[in-house]
Design an enzyme around this catalytic site. Structure first.
Site, PDB file in Angstrom:
ATOM      1  N   SER A 269       0.822  -1.219   0.000  1.00 58.24           N
ATOM      2  CA  SER A 269       0.000   0.000   0.000  1.00 58.24           C
ATOM      3  C   SER A 269       0.853   1.265   0.000  1.00 58.24           C
ATOM      4  O   SER A 269       0.358   2.337  -0.353  1.00 58.24           O
ATOM      5  CB  SER A 269      -0.914   0.010   1.232  1.00 58.24           C
ATOM      6  OG  SER A 269      -1.740  -1.122   1.234  1.00 58.24           O
TER       7      SER A 269
ATOM      8  N   GLU B 167      -4.890  -3.068  -6.677  1.00 56.81           N
ATOM      9  CA  GLU B 167      -5.277  -1.747  -7.206  1.00 56.81           C
ATOM     10  C   GLU B 167      -5.837  -0.851  -6.097  1.00 56.81           C
ATOM     11  O   GLU B 167      -6.804  -0.118  -6.302  1.00 56.81           O
ATOM     12  CB  GLU B 167      -6.321  -1.891  -8.322  1.00 56.81           C
ATOM     13  CG  GLU B 167      -5.850  -2.683  -9.514  1.00 56.81           C
ATOM     14  CD  GLU B 167      -4.693  -2.011 -10.222  1.00 56.81           C
ATOM     15  OE1 GLU B 167      -4.502  -0.797 -10.016  1.00 56.81           O
ATOM     16  OE2 GLU B 167      -3.981  -2.700 -10.959  1.00 56.81           O
TER      17      GLU B 167
END
Ligand SMILES: Cc1cc2nc3c(=O)[nH]c(=O)nc-3n(C[C@H](O)[C@H](O)[C@H](O)COP(=O)(O)OP(=O)(O)OC[C@H]3O[C@@H](n4cnc5c(N)ncnc54)[C@H](O)[C@@H]3O)c2cc1C
Length: 391
Positions: free
Chosen positions: A145, A370
């Protein structure tokens, strides 16, 4: 009396699409019905996509690779048409949509948006035709992340670049002919176009996945990979480069996840009509109808959101934060639809004889890649409060 509503399109979503949009959608839908659906359950169980190179060429021939890009052999379709293609592909399997998303929205988009003219000429036509498969290396074993902290580094050696590091969870990695790799340089993060036959590059496949099993996922190992000066994207510096590509791929997921959800809902709806318990079809029980109604509501709300975002992308007004709304909502609702649909099939719901468990498992990856749910919540939270809560 007016005719009954089509249970597959109760809100008349198709009326919002042009004849060309419907033609694109039908082409991809028919290709999936012919080339993917008869095999996908076996591929998934075996944990492989054995005909991936053939499939890539066929996807190229129907214009699905880099579909919304212009020039260099790309189809130049609208964002809405690209979204509809993603939806149809993911109604077959998230693995197929991942193949196309990574090829078109990540690897090709990166070269199209940030590459030199020579890089575009060298790679894009062959990627659009499916002759060359691409991958996109951003995530690392210790940095997912938070890609700004990546450790993969590119150092100058004379006029060459030398890359060292590892990337993790890279879709298409082991079958790619070209990898777009993001690395730290003395000038910040930069993107490199790496032919995968360069000495020092390897892409061992990641096995034992319980999700996206009909998709190739790999590590990328970069061990003194020496590249010429012109292998780097000339202009872009920092996270802006990879994030611009992720925004494209996230947009495709906004539509794609609804394909998986549609497949689950349709399976459950049909099952509820034919399966009887207590002398009645399951679909005649109010509790089942409540489940079906809620699933249909969320699916169709998601479609309207996807179309809204697609229209904004076509108009050039789509903001990354708006894509976060779509990705967060549509994937979260899709996984909820898959789980509810599974309950309607009872024990059959866990069988790979039906597509629901496969979709539900796939959507676990889609929820994470994503940008995870949490990261999109943080993006939206920042939009609403002006406060950056990432760190
Ligand atoms: C099948 C598959 C294919 C993939 N394909 C690619 C690819 O082609 N290319 C590529 O580069 N990557 C790819 N990825 C990687 C994917 O993008 C990452 O897994 C994702 O970004 C999350 O990173 P992570 O797994 O390291 O989780 P972490 O970043 O370690 O996060 C773990 C958990 O902590 C939460 N978290 C992290 N930071 C915060 C915070 N600040 N506040 C609150 N919660 C937080 C996350 O939301 C998550 O729930 C793929 C992943 C999968 C599963």
């Amino acid at each position: 009396m007016s005719p009954a509503l089509d249970p597959r399109d109760p809100l008349g979503f198709d009326d919002l699409l042009s004849a060309e949009d419907l033609a694109v959608r039908d082409t991809v839908r028919e290709w999936c019905a012919d080339r993917v659906l008869p095999h996908i359950a076996d591929w998934y169980e075996a944990g492989e996509l054995p005909t991936i190179r053939e499939l890539a060429r066929e996807l190229g021939s129907i214009g699905a690779l880099g579909m919304h890009l212009h020039g260099y052999g790309c189809a130049g379709a609208s964002a809405v048409q690209y979204g509809l293609a993603c939806l149809e592909l993911e109604a077959a399997d998230s693995g197929l949509r991942s193949l196309v998303s990574v090829q078109g929205s990540l690897a090709m988009y990166a070269i199209h948006r940030w590459g030199s003219e020579e890089q575009k000429q060298a790679w894009l036509p062959r990627m659009a035709s499916g002759e060359v498969i691409g991958c996109f290396g951003l995530t690392e074993p210790d940095h997912g992340s938070d890609p700004a902290s990546m450790r993969t580094a590119a150092k100058r050696d004379g006029s060459d670049w030398v890359l060292n590091g590892r990337k993790m969870w890279i879709t298409n990695g082991a079958v790619a002919g070209v990898a777009v790799v993001w690395a730290q340089t003395e000038d910040g993060i930069r993107g490199f176009v790496v032919p995968t036959d360069t000495p020092g590059f390897s892409a061992p496949e990641i096995k034992h996945k319980g999700s996206l099993r009909a998709s190739v996922t790999s590590e990328l190992v970069l061990d003194n990979v020496r590249l010429p000066q012109d292998a780097v994207f000339p202009e872009v510096r920092g996270l802006k480069g990879p994030l611009s590509c992720l925004n494209q791929a996230r947009y495709g997921i906004v539509w794609g996840a609804l394909g998986a959800a549609r497949s689950c809902l349709e399976t459950a709806r049909e099952y509820s009509i034919t399966r009887e318990q207590f002398g009645k079809p399951l679909g005649a029980f109010q509790l089942t109808q409540a489940k079906l109604a809620d699933m249909s509501l969320e699916l169709n709300k998601g479609l309207l959101l996807a179309l809204h975002l697609g229209n904004r992308m076509d108009a050039g007004t789509l903001r990354p934060e708006q894509v976060s709304y779509g990705k967060l909502n549509n994937v979260r609702e899709a996984i909820q639809i898959a789980r509810t649909a599974r309950t309607i099939l009872g024990a059959n719901g866990i069988s790979y004889e039906y597509p629901i468990m496969r979709h539900a498992n796939n959507l676990e990856s889609v929820l994470t890649y994503e940008g995870t749910v949490e990261m999109h919540q943080l993006v939206i939270g920042k939009t609403l409060t002006g406060q950056d809560a990432f760190r």
